[in-house]
Design an enzyme around this catalytic site. Structure first.
Site, PDB file in Angstrom:
ATOM      1  N   LYS A 253       8.497   3.987  -4.608  1.00 44.19           N
ATOM      2  CA  LYS A 253       7.679   5.086  -4.103  1.00 44.19           C
ATOM      3  C   LYS A 253       7.686   5.152  -2.579  1.00 44.19           C
ATOM      4  CE  LYS A 253       3.704   4.169  -5.877  1.00 44.19           C
ATOM      5  NZ  LYS A 253       4.032   2.790  -6.335  1.00 44.19           N
TER       6      LYS A 253
ATOM      7  N   ARG B 246      -4.354   6.589 -10.627  1.00 40.94           N
ATOM      8  CA  ARG B 246      -3.793   5.561 -11.501  1.00 40.94           C
ATOM      9  C   ARG B 246      -4.512   5.493 -12.841  1.00 40.94           C
ATOM     10  NH1 ARG B 246      -2.694   0.449  -7.355  1.00 40.94           N
ATOM     11  NH2 ARG B 246      -1.391   1.602  -5.876  1.00 40.94           N
TER      12      ARG B 246
ATOM     13  N   ARG C 117      10.178  -9.031  -2.197  1.00 45.39           N
ATOM     14  CA  ARG C 117       9.755  -8.089  -1.159  1.00 45.39           C
ATOM     15  C   ARG C 117       9.037  -8.806  -0.020  1.00 45.39           C
ATOM     16  NH1 ARG C 117       6.543  -2.990  -3.368  1.00 45.39           N
ATOM     17  NH2 ARG C 117       5.061  -4.627  -3.963  1.00 45.39           N
TER      18      ARG C 117
ATOM     19  N   ARG D  82       3.064 -10.111   0.724  1.00 43.39           N
ATOM     20  CA  ARG D  82       1.742  -9.670   0.301  1.00 43.39           C
ATOM     21  C   ARG D  82       1.154 -10.655  -0.707  1.00 43.39           C
ATOM     22  NH1 ARG D  82       2.191  -3.421  -1.394  1.00 43.39           N
ATOM     23  NH2 ARG D  82       0.958  -4.311  -3.090  1.00 43.39           N
TER      24      ARG D  82
ATOM     25  N   ARG E 239      -0.221  -6.519 -12.807  1.00 42.09           N
ATOM     26  CA  ARG E 239      -0.269  -5.149 -12.286  1.00 42.09           C
ATOM     27  C   ARG E 239       0.545  -4.195 -13.161  1.00 42.09           C
ATOM     28  NH1 ARG E 239       1.897  -6.342  -6.521  1.00 42.09           N
ATOM     29  NH2 ARG E 239       1.771  -4.075  -6.197  1.00 42.09           N
TER      30      ARG E 239
END
Length: 287
Positions: free
Chosen positions: A81, A157, A192, A221, A232
């Site tokens: 995204k 969401r 990431r 993160r 998630r």
């Protein structure tokens, strides 16, 4: 006195009359100069020279300025995204609004909302609507979003969030869904990294840092671990069906397991067609 009249009014003279096969309302007035026909001829000549009669009988309706685009983009964590939002905003000038960024800003500020949000995010759960909805609503209501259009990234969401937005009058023109297989998503999340200096996102396998200096300062993160990523994804999958049902008639699904350029080409086509429809100037034919 009578002689004067004859000097002004010549005897009747018959003019050329067009064939009966192509009569016209104007030709029927050209019979003679005698009597009231003189005045009739004068009037007809003035009318036939009027621009309103000689011009085509079309009225062009000025096109209104196209309304700014309102786009939502959805996908699981690491579905791409962020990359696609950057490409979209670069070309179309939309205001990029990420619910995740709004939340992380609250967390970084140490606010009460940020503290509460962090507790839920660390558990891989959705942050309660009362924390997020008002932040998103306020950002969508700002002047730049209203004038330039907006790109809402990763929100809503859940169906309750979607209903809350709709209640505030926010309805997208297009709902974009990026679809990527789950095993690839996990790999993307774990690898990431974030550059705290530039804000650029790297991936240790697919998009590694350019220099060792950059690599040394990269951070991960707190929720970019395999365990939290699976939580998630599970939460995302449980809610995505309800969200999509709200926007079924304006949803396009994009295969996200391709190069960023191939993915964007599909999105760009959809947005370009939407703008083309809006920019078409209407016209009408007068009766």
């Amino acid at each position: 006195m009578t002689g004067c009249v004859h000097c002004i009014s010549p005897p009747p003279v018959t003019l050329y009359t067009p064939p009966r096969t192509s009569p016209s309302s104007a030709s029927r007035s050209f019979f003679s100069f005698s009597g009231d026909a003189v005045h009739s001829l004068y009037r007809v000549r003035r009318v036939t020279r009027s621009p309103s009669i000689m011009s085509p009988k079309f009225q062009i309706v000025a096109a209104e300025k196209a309304k700014p685009l309102k786009i939502m983009i959805s996908g699981a964590p690491a579905s791409g995204k962020g990359t696609q939002c950057e490409l979209i905003t670069q070309k179309y000038g939309l205001v990029h609004i990420s619910a995740g960024d709004l939340l992380r800003a609250e967390i970084a500020s140490g606010s009460e909302n940020g503290r509460r949000a962090k507790e839920f995010m660390e558990k891989g759960q959705l942050v309660p609507d009362e924390i997020v909805v008002m932040m998103v609503k306020d950002r969508l209501s700002q002047k730049d979003s209203e004038q330039n259009g907006w790109l809402l990234d990763g929100y809503p969401r859940s169906s309750s969030q979607g209903k809350a937005l709709k209640g505030f009058g926010f309805q997208p023109d297009l709902f974009i869904v990026l679809e990527v297989p789950e095993d690839i998503l996990i790999e993307r999340v774990v690898g990431r990294r974030l550059d705290p200096v530039t804000g650029k996102i790297y991936h240790m396998k697919y998009s590694p840092p350019e220099t060792e200096e950059i690599a040394a300062r990269l951070t991960q993160r707190f929720d970019d671990t395999e365990e939290k990523a699976k939580l998630r994804l599970k939460t995302h999958n449980q809610n995505v069906t309800d969200v999509l049902s709200m926007y079924d008639d304006i949803t396009i699904k994009i295969e996200g397991n391709r190069s960023k350029d191939e993915v964007f080409a599909q999105i760009d086509t959809a947005l370009s067609e939407l703008l083309q429809q809006r920019n078409t100037a209407p016209s009408s034919l007068l009766s």
